[in-house]
Design an enzyme around this catalytic site. Structure first.
Site, PDB file in Angstrom:
ATOM      1  CG  LEU A 125      -1.735   1.204   1.546  1.00  0.00           C
ATOM      2  CD1 LEU A 125      -2.749   1.449   0.428  1.00  0.00           C
ATOM      3  CD2 LEU A 125      -2.480   1.036   2.880  1.00  0.00           C
ATOM      4  N   GLY A 131       2.240   7.675   2.546  1.00  0.00           N
ATOM      5  CA  GLY A 131       1.947   6.589   3.480  1.00  0.00           C
ATOM      6  C   GLY A 131       0.627   6.833   4.179  1.00  0.00           C
ATOM      7  CB  ILE A 157       6.279  -4.051   0.847  1.00  0.00           C
ATOM      8  CG1 ILE A 157       5.838  -2.761   0.135  1.00  0.00           C
ATOM      9  CG2 ILE A 157       5.171  -5.107   0.845  1.00  0.00           C
ATOM     10  CD1 ILE A 157       4.763  -1.948   0.854  1.00  0.00           C
ATOM     11  NE  ARG A 271      23.959  -3.770  38.267  1.00  0.00           N
ATOM     12  CZ  ARG A 271      25.210  -3.914  37.862  1.00  0.00           C
ATOM     13  NH1 ARG A 271      25.706  -5.114  37.594  1.00  0.00           N
ATOM     14  NH2 ARG A 271      25.995  -2.858  37.728  1.00  0.00           N
ATOM     15  CB  ILE A 340      14.775  -1.183  35.245  1.00  0.00           C
ATOM     16  CG1 ILE A 340      13.645  -0.320  35.812  1.00  0.00           C
ATOM     17  CG2 ILE A 340      15.051  -2.403  36.140  1.00  0.00           C
ATOM     18  CD1 ILE A 340      12.279  -0.985  35.807  1.00  0.00           C
ATOM     19  CG  HIS A 341      17.788  -4.180  31.992  1.00  0.00           C
ATOM     20  ND1 HIS A 341      16.438  -4.140  32.261  1.00  0.00           N
ATOM     21  CD2 HIS A 341      18.098  -5.484  31.825  1.00  0.00           C
ATOM     22  CE1 HIS A 341      15.952  -5.369  32.251  1.00  0.00           C
ATOM     23  NE2 HIS A 341      16.944  -6.204  31.990  1.00  0.00           N
ATOM     24  N   GLY A 343      23.306   0.541  32.348  1.00  0.00           N
ATOM     25  CA  GLY A 343      24.188   0.441  31.181  1.00  0.00           C
ATOM     26  C   GLY A 343      23.963  -0.836  30.386  1.00  0.00           C
ATOM     27  CD  GLU A 366      -0.693  -3.393  10.143  1.00  0.00           C
ATOM     28  OE1 GLU A 366      -1.905  -3.440  10.356  1.00  0.00           O
ATOM     29  OE2 GLU A 366       0.025  -4.400  10.067  1.00  0.00           O
ATOM     30  CB  SER A 369       0.469   8.065  17.413  1.00  0.00           C
ATOM     31  OG  SER A 369       1.121   6.892  17.864  1.00  0.00           O
TER      32      SER A 369
HETATM   33  C1  LIG Z   1       9.373  -1.628   9.116  1.00  0.00           C
HETATM   34  C2  LIG Z   1       8.166  -1.143   8.373  1.00  0.00           C
HETATM   35  C3  LIG Z   1       7.279  -2.065   7.836  1.00  0.00           C
HETATM   36  C4  LIG Z   1       6.189  -1.635   7.082  1.00  0.00           C
HETATM   37  N1  LIG Z   1       5.374  -2.564   6.444  1.00  0.00           N
HETATM   38  C5  LIG Z   1       4.439  -2.123   5.560  1.00  0.00           C
HETATM   39  C6  LIG Z   1       3.715  -3.061   4.737  1.00  0.00           C
HETATM   40  O1  LIG Z   1       3.879  -4.285   4.839  1.00  0.00           O
HETATM   41  N2  LIG Z   1       2.827  -2.577   3.829  1.00  0.00           N
HETATM   42  C7  LIG Z   1       2.612  -1.229   3.669  1.00  0.00           C
HETATM   43  O2  LIG Z   1       1.818  -0.868   2.812  1.00  0.00           O
HETATM   44  N3  LIG Z   1       3.274  -0.327   4.446  1.00  0.00           N
HETATM   45  C8  LIG Z   1       4.189  -0.740   5.365  1.00  0.00           C
HETATM   46  N4  LIG Z   1       4.873   0.181   6.135  1.00  0.00           N
HETATM   47  C9  LIG Z   1       4.609   1.602   5.958  1.00  0.00           C
HETATM   48  C10 LIG Z   1       3.913   2.282   7.143  1.00  0.00           C
HETATM   49  O3  LIG Z   1       2.599   1.838   7.260  1.00  0.00           O
HETATM   50  C11 LIG Z   1       4.043   3.805   6.918  1.00  0.00           C
HETATM   51  O4  LIG Z   1       5.409   4.149   7.136  1.00  0.00           O
HETATM   52  C12 LIG Z   1       3.129   4.594   7.811  1.00  0.00           C
HETATM   53  O5  LIG Z   1       1.785   4.394   7.473  1.00  0.00           O
HETATM   54  C13 LIG Z   1       3.449   6.102   7.758  1.00  0.00           C
HETATM   55  O6  LIG Z   1       3.544   6.552   6.463  1.00  0.00           O
HETATM   56  P1  LIG Z   1       4.808   7.442   5.997  1.00  0.00           P
HETATM   57  O7  LIG Z   1       6.028   6.716   6.442  1.00  0.00           O
HETATM   58  O8  LIG Z   1       4.656   7.753   4.557  1.00  0.00           O
HETATM   59  O9  LIG Z   1       4.680   8.763   6.845  1.00  0.00           O
HETATM   60  P2  LIG Z   1       3.927  10.112   6.394  1.00  0.00           P
HETATM   61  O10 LIG Z   1       2.546   9.787   5.963  1.00  0.00           O
HETATM   62  O11 LIG Z   1       4.780  10.846   5.448  1.00  0.00           O
HETATM   63  O12 LIG Z   1       3.859  10.895   7.760  1.00  0.00           O
HETATM   64  C14 LIG Z   1       4.968  11.610   8.307  1.00  0.00           C
HETATM   65  C15 LIG Z   1       4.510  12.223   9.633  1.00  0.00           C
HETATM   66  O13 LIG Z   1       3.472  13.177   9.378  1.00  0.00           O
HETATM   67  C16 LIG Z   1       2.330  12.849  10.158  1.00  0.00           C
HETATM   68  N5  LIG Z   1       1.123  13.226   9.439  1.00  0.00           N
HETATM   69  C17 LIG Z   1       0.794  12.904   8.159  1.00  0.00           C
HETATM   70  N6  LIG Z   1      -0.413  13.425   7.847  1.00  0.00           N
HETATM   71  C18 LIG Z   1      -0.846  14.078   8.964  1.00  0.00           C
HETATM   72  C19 LIG Z   1      -2.035  14.810   9.278  1.00  0.00           C
HETATM   73  N7  LIG Z   1      -3.018  14.958   8.397  1.00  0.00           N
HETATM   74  N8  LIG Z   1      -2.142  15.339  10.515  1.00  0.00           N
HETATM   75  C20 LIG Z   1      -1.148  15.182  11.435  1.00  0.00           C
HETATM   76  N9  LIG Z   1      -0.027  14.498  11.190  1.00  0.00           N
HETATM   77  C21 LIG Z   1       0.138  13.949   9.971  1.00  0.00           C
HETATM   78  C22 LIG Z   1       2.433  11.353  10.387  1.00  0.00           C
HETATM   79  O14 LIG Z   1       1.649  10.952  11.512  1.00  0.00           O
HETATM   80  C23 LIG Z   1       3.927  11.198  10.596  1.00  0.00           C
HETATM   81  O15 LIG Z   1       4.253  11.545  11.921  1.00  0.00           O
HETATM   82  C24 LIG Z   1       5.947  -0.246   6.934  1.00  0.00           C
HETATM   83  C25 LIG Z   1       6.817   0.685   7.528  1.00  0.00           C
HETATM   84  C26 LIG Z   1       7.924   0.253   8.214  1.00  0.00           C
HETATM   85  C27 LIG Z   1       8.869   1.278   8.769  1.00  0.00           C
END
Ligand SMILES: Cc1cc2nc3c(=O)[nH]c(=O)nc-3n(C[C@H](O)[C@H](O)[C@H](O)COP(=O)(O)OP(=O)(O)OC[C@H]3O[C@@H](n4cnc5c(N)ncnc54)[C@H](O)[C@@H]3O)c2cc1C
Length: 382
Positions: A125, A131, A157, A271, A340-341, A343, A366, A369
């Site tokens: 996605l 994202g 992904i 500890r 708690i751990h 160093g 996914e 916050s």
């Molecule tokens: C290890 C890992 C595994 C992953 N696996 C998958 C996977 O299998 N499939 C998949 O599709 N994706 C995957 N992801 C992607 C993940 O879901 C996205 O990184 C995530 O949804 C955030 O999108 P972004 O990184 O583009 O951040 P952005 O959307 O660019 O956001 C950047 C910051 O801006 C904030 N922000 C954005 N819009 C707003 C708003 N309107 N109001 C306030 N704050 C906002 C966000 O909260 C964030 O803090 C993975 C990511 C990682 C790191």
């Protein structure tokens, strides 16, 4: 309302707890350090039926439900999150879209291998440029005769580049809706399809024994029959998949938070400082009491969201609350467990160092916050 587990659920939790302690714990630090995928652990999880937990037996599953998956994820993450996220992504992001939206033929082709853990699937996605704003998808798929021609790329992904990855589902723009918005659809792309390239794995801060790649589609052709569900339903499909997935991520976060409690109790007794165990100090005891409080309340939040989902009731807000709360307290607990751990908490050989590195992504993946807060506020009519 009864939040106690049935005998069957308690037995599942016990067996996964034993597996995590006996099979995962002894080998995972090495994989984490070397950034290698734990194929043997995954194979054994497949044999245990974990990849088939929430699917019916007719399609090769274990006949359990989504809550059973959550219980397993919590117990795995109590020991290690790379293994837990591999299961979470394989089931709720990989196999579930096929199970929920696929034709009988697609189910027959893919589910037996995915549900046995013999093969993994990814869910594409997120893109390099978008994202949180998933409707900003740039990847395009054009129907050319009886084939889709896909161009674009996907970022981060999970499970998309292992030796046992069989396919990824990809969201793509397939046209324009009557109101001018993008028509989004989901398409199955088998591994090895010409034009589908998997980049080398990312260098990550945490989850280093899990598999994450950028994917590129360059005139990648797949049969028209690889469309998953109805054309134009891509947006609705991934919203459903992500709503459910948030409960699973909340369970995983609770597991990490509880693992922090486990390790902190052990260390606080072992500890010594100033001639006595550090755990006799109320400052340490209160830290651990607060960590237990947070893990417990976050667990109730995901139990509630899962119960609503299984009862067929609306659960979007509760899933977002569970994910937001559990990921927040997971980061809190990881920070306090490291403290708690002392160093030693900064040394990779201690599980809490892994918990600390693995906790942050829980506030991002996914749905960040901020996105969870947007979902909750919207559901409250704001
Ligand atoms: C290890 C890992 C595994 C992953 N696996 C998958 C996977 O299998 N499939 C998949 O599709 N994706 C995957 N992801 C992607 C993940 O879901 C996205 O990184 C995530 O949804 C955030 O999108 P972004 O990184 O583009 O951040 P952005 O959307 O660019 O956001 C950047 C910051 O801006 C904030 N922000 C954005 N819009 C707003 C708003 N309107 N109001 C306030 N704050 C906002 C966000 O909260 C964030 O803090 C993975 C990511 C990682 C790191």
């Amino acid at each position: 309302m009864d939040f106690r587990l049935t005998d069957e659920q308690a037995a599942l939790r016990e067996s996964v707890r034993d597996f995590a302690r006996d099979v995962v714990a002894p080998v995972i630090a090495e994989h984490y350090e070397q950034h290698t995928f734990p194929y043997e652990v995954i194979r054994q999880m497949g044999k245990m039926g974990l990849f088939g937990l929430p699917f019916d037996e007719e399609h090769g599953g274990m006949g359990g439900d989504y809550f059973a998956l959550c219980l397993a994820l919590e117990e795995l993450a109590r020991v290690d999150s790379s293994v837990a996220i591999t299961l979470e992504a394989a089931v709720s992001l990989g196999a579930m879209p096929i199970y929920r939206f696929g034709t009988e033929e697609q189910k027959a082709t893919w589910l037996p291998r995915l549900l046995s853990g013999e093969a993994l699937a990814g869910f594409g996605l997120t893109e390099p440029g978008t994202g949180s704003d998933a409707a900003g998808t740039q990847t395009r798929a054009v129907l050319d005769g009886d084939e889709w021609v896909i161009n674009g790329s996907k970022a981060f992904i999970t499970n998309s580049g292992t030796d046992i990855t069989a396919m990824v589902t990809v969201t793509a723009v397939t046209g324009t809706n009557p109101d001018g918005s993008k028509e989004l659809s989901t398409i199955i792309v088998p591994t090895g399809t010409p034009g589908f390239t998997v980049a080398p794995g990312y260098s990550k801060v945490g989850w280093t024994a899990s598999d994450t790649h950028e994917l590129t589609f360059d005139d990648c052709r797949v049969p028209a029959a690889n469309l998953l569900g109805e054309r134009g339903r891509g947006f609705a499909q991934f919203l459903r998949i992500l709503d459910e997935g948030r409960i699973a991520i909340a369970a995983l976060a609770v597991g990490l938070a509880q693992g922090c409690v486990d390790e902190s109790i052990k260390y606080a007794k072992e500890r010594h400082a100033f001639g006595r165990p550090i755990g006799v100090n109320q400052a340490i005891q209160f830290k651990i009491a607060d960590m237990e409080l947070k893990a417990h309340t976050a667990r109730l939040a995901y139990y509630d969201a899962a119960a609503r989902m299984l009862a067929g009731e609306p659960f979007k807000r509760q899933a977002a609350i569970a994910k937001l709360h559990a990921s927040t307290i997971a980061v809190d607990n990881a920070r306090e467990a490291t403290q708690i751990h002392g160093g030693y908490g900064f040394m990779n050989e201690y599980p809490v160092a892994r918990f600390w590195r693995d906790s942050k992504i829980l506030e991002i993946g996914e749905g960040t916050s901020e996105v969870q807060r947007m979902i909750i506020a919207r559901d409250l009519g704001l």
